[in-house]
Design a protein around this motif. Structure first.
Motif, PDB file in Angstrom:
ATOM      1  N   GLU A   1      98.264  82.905 -34.222  1.00 28.98           N
ATOM      2  CA  GLU A   1      98.963  83.882 -35.264  1.00 28.98           C
ATOM      3  C   GLU A   1     100.457  83.328 -35.381  1.00 28.98           C
ATOM      4  OE1 GLU A   1      98.690  88.538 -36.276  1.00 28.98           O
ATOM      5  OE2 GLU A   1      99.904  87.929 -34.365  1.00 28.98           O
ATOM      6  N   GLU A   2     100.678  82.749 -36.604  1.00 28.61           N
ATOM      7  CA  GLU A   2     102.028  82.319 -36.988  1.00 28.61           C
ATOM      8  C   GLU A   2     103.042  83.160 -37.723  1.00 28.61           C
ATOM      9  OE1 GLU A   2     101.249  78.528 -38.422  1.00 28.61           O
ATOM     10  OE2 GLU A   2     100.014  77.723 -36.647  1.00 28.61           O
ATOM     11  N   VAL A   3     104.247  82.944 -37.448  1.00 30.92           N
ATOM     12  CA  VAL A   3     105.125  84.033 -38.351  1.00 30.92           C
ATOM     13  C   VAL A   3     104.940  83.731 -39.705  1.00 30.92           C
ATOM     14  CG1 VAL A   3     107.589  84.575 -38.909  1.00 30.92           C
ATOM     15  CG2 VAL A   3     106.844  83.827 -36.299  1.00 30.92           C
ATOM     16  N   THR A   4     104.935  82.380 -40.285  1.00 27.84           N
ATOM     17  CA  THR A   4     104.726  82.218 -41.687  1.00 27.84           C
ATOM     18  C   THR A   4     103.396  82.250 -42.231  1.00 27.84           C
ATOM     19  OG1 THR A   4     104.364  79.814 -41.267  1.00 27.84           O
ATOM     20  CG2 THR A   4     106.768  80.571 -41.506  1.00 27.84           C
ATOM     21  N   THR A   5     102.243  81.792 -41.721  1.00 26.52           N
ATOM     22  CA  THR A   5     101.184  81.984 -42.264  1.00 26.52           C
ATOM     23  C   THR A   5     100.345  83.083 -41.623  1.00 26.52           C
ATOM     24  OG1 THR A   5     100.178  80.419 -40.414  1.00 26.52           O
ATOM     25  CG2 THR A   5     100.953  79.349 -42.625  1.00 26.52           C
ATOM     26  N   GLY A   6     100.885  83.818 -40.720  1.00 25.94           N
ATOM     27  CA  GLY A   6      99.843  84.944 -40.208  1.00 25.94           C
ATOM     28  C   GLY A   6      98.702  84.377 -39.436  1.00 25.94           C
ATOM     29  N   MET A   7      97.562  85.091 -39.271  1.00 25.18           N
ATOM     30  CA  MET A   7      96.530  84.677 -38.513  1.00 25.18           C
ATOM     31  C   MET A   7      95.635  83.438 -39.107  1.00 25.18           C
ATOM     32  SD  MET A   7      94.554  85.844 -35.851  1.00 25.18           S
ATOM     33  CE  MET A   7      94.966  87.718 -35.889  1.00 25.18           C
ATOM     34  N   VAL A   8      95.448  82.496 -38.295  1.00 28.27           N
ATOM     35  CA  VAL A   8      94.850  81.184 -38.645  1.00 28.27           C
ATOM     36  C   VAL A   8      93.721  80.952 -37.893  1.00 28.27           C
ATOM     37  CG1 VAL A   8      95.143  78.889 -39.264  1.00 28.27           C
ATOM     38  CG2 VAL A   8      97.251  80.405 -39.572  1.00 28.27           C
ATOM     39  N   LEU A   9      92.410  80.825 -38.450  1.00 32.53           N
ATOM     40  CA  LEU A   9      91.176  80.310 -37.814  1.00 32.53           C
ATOM     41  C   LEU A   9      91.112  79.026 -38.197  1.00 32.53           C
ATOM     42  CD1 LEU A   9      88.859  80.864 -36.074  1.00 32.53           C
ATOM     43  CD2 LEU A   9      87.736  81.953 -38.330  1.00 32.53           C
ATOM     44  N   ARG A  10      90.826  78.228 -37.191  1.00 34.76           N
ATOM     45  CA  ARG A  10      90.625  76.772 -37.444  1.00 34.76           C
ATOM     46  C   ARG A  10      88.872  76.520 -36.576  1.00 34.76           C
ATOM     47  NH1 ARG A  10      95.857  76.331 -36.416  1.00 34.76           N
ATOM     48  NH2 ARG A  10      97.155  75.749 -38.109  1.00 34.76           N
ATOM     49  N   LEU A  11      88.058  76.187 -37.257  1.00 28.72           N
ATOM     50  CA  LEU A  11      86.823  75.952 -36.670  1.00 28.72           C
ATOM     51  C   LEU A  11      85.974  74.851 -37.247  1.00 28.72           C
ATOM     52  CD1 LEU A  11      84.558  79.486 -37.136  1.00 28.72           C
ATOM     53  CD2 LEU A  11      85.240  78.414 -35.196  1.00 28.72           C
ATOM     54  N   ASN A  12      85.428  74.275 -36.158  1.00 28.78           N
ATOM     55  CA  ASN A  12      84.797  72.804 -36.310  1.00 28.78           C
ATOM     56  C   ASN A  12      83.051  73.598 -36.815  1.00 28.78           C
ATOM     57  OD1 ASN A  12      83.365  70.549 -36.492  1.00 28.78           O
ATOM     58  ND2 ASN A  12      83.909  69.762 -34.421  1.00 28.78           N
ATOM     59  N   ASP A  13      82.682  73.524 -37.977  1.00 23.46           N
ATOM     60  CA  ASP A  13      81.462  74.003 -38.161  1.00 23.46           C
ATOM     61  C   ASP A  13      80.406  72.908 -37.599  1.00 23.46           C
ATOM     62  OD1 ASP A  13      82.496  76.162 -39.465  1.00 23.46           O
ATOM     63  OD2 ASP A  13      82.485  75.359 -41.327  1.00 23.46           O
ATOM     64  N   ASP A  14      80.556  71.765 -37.583  1.00 18.95           N
ATOM     65  CA  ASP A  14      79.462  70.865 -37.189  1.00 18.95           C
ATOM     66  C   ASP A  14      79.301  71.263 -35.575  1.00 18.95           C
ATOM     67  OD1 ASP A  14      79.430  70.000 -39.752  1.00 18.95           O
ATOM     68  OD2 ASP A  14      80.963  68.288 -39.582  1.00 18.95           O
ATOM     69  N   ALA A  15      80.479  71.588 -34.956  1.00 24.20           N
ATOM     70  CA  ALA A  15      79.909  71.525 -33.460  1.00 24.20           C
ATOM     71  C   ALA A  15      79.207  72.931 -33.350  1.00 24.20           C
ATOM     72  CB  ALA A  15      81.194  71.493 -32.832  1.00 24.20           C
ATOM     73  N   LEU A  16      78.958  73.895 -34.010  1.00 19.90           N
ATOM     74  CA  LEU A  16      78.513  75.199 -33.727  1.00 19.90           C
ATOM     75  C   LEU A  16      77.061  75.055 -33.526  1.00 19.90           C
ATOM     76  CD1 LEU A  16      80.536  77.458 -36.094  1.00 19.90           C
ATOM     77  CD2 LEU A  16      80.363  77.787 -33.636  1.00 19.90           C
ATOM     78  N   TYR A  17      76.255  75.759 -32.642  1.00 19.63           N
ATOM     79  CA  TYR A  17      74.961  75.847 -32.156  1.00 19.63           C
ATOM     80  C   TYR A  17      74.708  77.268 -32.544  1.00 19.63           C
ATOM     81  CZ  TYR A  17      70.628  76.000 -29.952  1.00 19.63           C
ATOM     82  OH  TYR A  17      69.224  76.287 -29.646  1.00 19.63           O
ATOM     83  N   TRP A  18      73.385  77.493 -33.430  1.00 17.00           N
ATOM     84  CA  TRP A  18      73.118  78.661 -33.998  1.00 17.00           C
ATOM     85  C   TRP A  18      71.641  78.891 -33.228  1.00 17.00           C
ATOM     86  CZ3 TRP A  18      76.616  81.308 -35.841  1.00 17.00           C
ATOM     87  CH2 TRP A  18      77.561  80.790 -36.628  1.00 17.00           C
ATOM     88  N   ASN A  19      71.117  80.140 -32.801  1.00 18.39           N
ATOM     89  CA  ASN A  19      70.054  80.424 -31.823  1.00 18.39           C
ATOM     90  C   ASN A  19      69.086  81.099 -33.341  1.00 18.39           C
ATOM     91  OD1 ASN A  19      68.239  80.706 -30.124  1.00 18.39           O
ATOM     92  ND2 ASN A  19      69.105  82.476 -29.394  1.00 18.39           N
TER      93      ASN A  19
END
Length: 871
Positions: free
Chosen positions: A503-521
């Motif tokens: 959470e940054e003052v200028t941009t607010g809440m920021v989520l950065r995800l590596n979609d390729d690294a995710l495992y789905w069941n």
């Protein structure tokens, strides 16, 4: 009495008014009433830091008979990961003591206790830290530093709330490494509470960001029955409303692990259509539910783990792999601590009762016992005797695993925060201090609230590069790692970092995800869908189902003239006046502008008829001009016949003003030319009728003077006067309320009818009424003259032509009123053409027939002969 009172006040101050305050003896010393049975670790120093950790999961309380003093409670089920956190505090203090730049000439010590995940045990430990463990105390002035200058812990929000409520009265600084309840940010209630972990307010927002990222709006919620779970669940539900998501169900994990309650929760999960379940709980609350899910073989759920259990090794067994793999969780920031691993391997058990936690750890690690008498058993086997020299390097437990230092890293930062605050306090220069009279704190008589002042301003960077400071509420900088539970080659669950939330003052809440690294069941290996209703595509709007949450809705198509160009539109937007919705209702397009054009088949047909009528008039004029001296042309004033043909030609041509896009000049001319042309035509016919009557009367003896009133000059003058009246009507109309082009959307909302607004209904009505009056008079006179002798009589043809004219225009009125858009113009044109053709054919066709096909009858004798025969 006064001496006793002073001693009492001194002792109460020493113990911070806790129930463990020493009894007061007549000798003037304070003596502890008793000792709590607590597991702990101790190292002496100039200044002592306290610590509270959940090293054991269960506390066993003896039965209360109220007949004898109860046995003290004791703890069971040792947790290696939590013990690593306690040892991290010991390592940090050891590292600080070796650092010449931080707290030089000061040796830090520590006193750590196990709270056994029970409020009662935690309160006992906090009391012991605050009041000290000396048997007696004779310094009734209570000078010198307190037993502990600050406390690291507790990891539980509930415990932190309880001990902060008490210790906060005396401003004892508490720096928690794991208590996340957002309620602890209340500075009025907890003025000396700090933490190196973000609060649940940020945790909840971070989890909602993950849900938002994957489009999950239909969520199940499970939370523990404690302050951590309840507060987080309330915040989560509020954030979900702001996000636009819905909680499909909300269930609370019971305190007592009641099987009936656990089975109820699993039944709710099974029945719900929500495939994503968010859990705010500690591992101890969650274990019974996971076990029940395994028994019922319940798969097909995406679990979202809060930071309290996202990194817990308790759930990483192969038995749970089919159910929990693919879990997404958020965890406190992972860090690295140089030298910690070697320190963890160097510890050895001690015989000091204050360090009994080391002995308990050793026995649990090596499955041995230090007791030689009454050898303890492990099941059916007798436990081996601990030597204290066993090799920790050959063990593989969460204790020695420093690859995922999260809670331990927070402990490390908490210790350093206290140390830096104490260091800043000691660097104070007298006369420049922050306290009254610009004074500084006295290290020999240090007050806890003085350290709180410096702790609030602490600002440093760890060896791992993380910045540590506190905001005005004592909260740390908000940052979380996003974790994914993935299967490993050895059949266990491996926790993989796949992103970060900040959470940054200028941009607010920021989520950065590596979609390729995710495992789905799930099959296919893609994120599941978890919505109550599928998104409404553009062109539709959401209509909430009655009695259901807002996420459950139907998609209704937008009405005509309305659009929605976004997904899940709540309302459809009405298009501007000159625009209309396209067939898909997702875009406004310019409305079709409708008018009778020359390219329109109807316009082509009417234009063709108009030009044919004008041509016919021209041909008749040529025929009449060529045979202008013949009797049948001269019989009834050829000048009026030519004037009538000219007016009819104008009637045909004025139709062209009605076709094409309306413009100001065409709107002004069309009705004016139409009205004047028809008045010229009808007045010519009227005069011709009057001439027929006058000629007949002049043939009789009693009417010999009738023709002197109807000479050529009088005929021309009559036509001119009658036409001039229409010109005046048109001039007044155009000057006061001129017809103008007008875009009309009343006939059809999807189209713009481009028409000429008549401007003044009275003016247009007067124009038509005048034409109708002349036509009625002409018809009446012609009807009265219908029985005159044939050879002199044009009245029958005029009567027939006027009958056609009147019939057409009488039928025109209702047809014009009921016709929409361009068809109203077409009806008016048709009336003009029909009446014009009727006049042309009825009056001139018989004469052309005689001129062209029966020339023998085009003689004066032939015209007069029939009348003579009748006589």
């Amino acid at each position: 009495m006064g001496i006793t009172l002073n001693i009492s006040v001194s002792c109460l101050y020493l113990s911070f008014n806790f129930i463990s305050a020493a009894s007061i003896l007549r000798s003037g010393t304070c003596q502890l009433q008793g000792h709590f049975r607590l597991n702990g670790m101790y190292q002496d120093g100039d200044v002592i830091f306290g610590g509270l950790f959940e090293v054991d999961f269960l506390a066993v309380f003896p039965d209360l008979s109220f007949r004898k003093e109860p046995e003290p409670p004791y703890c069971e089920q040792f947790d290696m990961e939590s013990f690593q956190q306690a040892q991290t505090m010991a390592f940090a203090i050891d590292e600080i003591n070796k650092n010449p730049n931080l707290l030089p000439n000061i040796t830090l010590g520590y006193h750590l206790y196990d709270n056994c995940v029970m409020l009662g045990m935690a309160f006992r430990a906090a009391i012991s830290l605050a009041s000290g463990t000396k048997e007696s105390f004779s310094n009734i002035n209570c000078t010198g530093p307190p037993p502990v200058i600050g406390i690291v812990g507790d990891s539980s929000s509930t415990v932190s709330i309880a001990i902060s409520s008490i210790l906060g009265l005396f401003r004892v600084p508490i720096v928690s490494h794991y208590a996340t309840c957002s309620c602890l940010s209340n500075r009025k209630k907890y003025p000396s509470f700090f933490r190196t972990i973000p609060s649940d307010a940020f945790q909840v927002r971070a989890m909602v960001q993950i849900l938002k990222y994957f489009g999950w709006t239909w969520i199940g919620l499970i939370y523990s029955d404690d302050d951590y779970g309840i507060d987080a669940a309330q915040s989560f539900q509020q954030e979900m409303k702001l996000f636009g998501g819905c909680v499909a169900f909300s269930e609370i994990l019971p305190h007592d692990n009641n099987l009936r309650d656990i089975q109820h929760i699993t039944g709710v999960i099974q029945a719900s259509t929500a495939s994503v379940i968010v859990v705010f709980s500690t591992p101890s609350f969650l274990i019974p539910l996971i076990d029940e899910l395994v028994l019922q073989n319940m798969t097909g759920r995406q679990w979202i783990a809060s930071e309290a259990w996202a990194t817990s090794f308790v759930h990483h067994s192969p038995r749970l792999l089919p159910f929990l793999k693919g879990t997404i969780g958020i965890a406190i920031r992972r860090g690295e601590i140089q030298g910690l691993h070697d320190f963890l391997l160097r510890i050895r058990p001690s015989n000091d009762p204050k360090n009994n936690m080391l002995r308990i750890f050793w026995e649990n690690m090596f499955r041995c016992s230090f007791e030689t008498r009454g050898r303890e058993t492990d099941g059916e086997q007798v436990k081996k005797v601990c030597t204290g020299q066993e090799d920790l390097s050959i063990t593989d437990t969460p204790y020695t695993d420093d690859s995922e230092l999260r809670a331990s890293y927070n402990v490390y930062k908490a210790v350093y925060a206290l140390a830096h605050a104490l260091h800043d306090l000691m660097q104070c220069e007298e006369g420049r201090g922050p306290f009254s009279g610009n004074g500084c704190a006295d290290i020999t008589n240090l007050k806890p609230w003085q350290l709180v002042h410096y702790l609030q301003k602490v600002n440093f960077t760890t060896g791992f590069g993380d910045h540590v400071s506190f905001d005005k509420n004592g909260d740390a900088l908000p940052i979380y790692d996003v974790l994914n539970w993935q299967p490993s080659s050895d059949g266990l669950i491996r926790v993989q970092t796949v992103g970060v939330v900040t959470e940054e003052v200028t941009t607010g809440m920021v989520l950065r995800l590596n979609d390729d690294a995710l495992y789905w069941n799930f099959e296919p290996k893609k994120p599941p869908r978890s919505v109550c209703s599928e998104s409404c595509p553009p062109g539709t709007r959401r209509a909430t189902r009655k009695g259901f949450p807002v996420c459950c809705f139907d998609c209704l198509p937008c009405g005509d003239g309305e659009i929605s160009n976004i997904t899940d539109a709540v309302e459809c937007t009405t298009c501007p006046d000159e625009f209309w919705s396209n067939p898909y209702k997702d875009r406004c397009v310019p409305k079709e502008v409708e008018f009778l054009s020359y390219e329109d088949p109807l316009g082509i047909s009417l234009t063709t008829a108009s030009l044919l009528g004008a041509c016919f008039c021209g041909l008749v004029m040529i025929v009449f001009a060529h045979h202008r001296n013949t009797p049948i042309v001269r019989a009834n004033n050829s000048e009026l016949s030519f004037l009538l043909l000219v007016s009819l030609k104008l009637c045909f041509l004025c139709v062209l003003l009605f076709i094409g896009q309306p413009q100001l000049w065409t709107c002004q001319l069309r009705h004016a030319v139409f009205g004047i042309s028809f008045v010229l035509c009808i007045s010519s016919i009227l005069v011709k009728t009057m001439v027929v009557i006058a000629v007949f009367k002049s043939s009789r003896p009693e009417g010999k003077g009738a023709m002197k009133w109807f000479g050529a000059a009088q005929q021309r003058c009559t036509v001119l006067v009658l036409t001039a009246l229409q010109v005046v009507i048109c001039a007044v109309w155009l000057s006061n309320a001129s017809p103008t082009p007008h875009k009309n959307s009343q006939y059809t909302r999807s189209k713009i009818v481009y028409e000429c607004a008549i401007g003044s209904v009275a003016g247009f009505s007067l124009l038509l009424a005048y034409i109708g009056l002349l036509a009625a008079v002409s018809f009446l006179l012609a009807f009265l003259a219908r029985n005159l002798p044939d050879n002199f009589n044009e009245a029958k043809f005029i009567t027939f032509s006027m009958l056609i004219f009147c019939a057409v225009w009488i039928a025109f009125v209702p047809a014009y009123v009921s016709s929409p858009g361009k068809y109203a113009v077409a009806v008016e044109i048709f009336a003009i053409l029909a009446s014009s053709f009727g006049l042309l054919v009825a009056i001139f066709a018989p004469k052309c027939y005689i001129i062209l096909l029966r020339p023998e009858r085009n003689t004066k004798k032939a015209i007069m002969g029939r009348e003579l025969q009748k006589k």
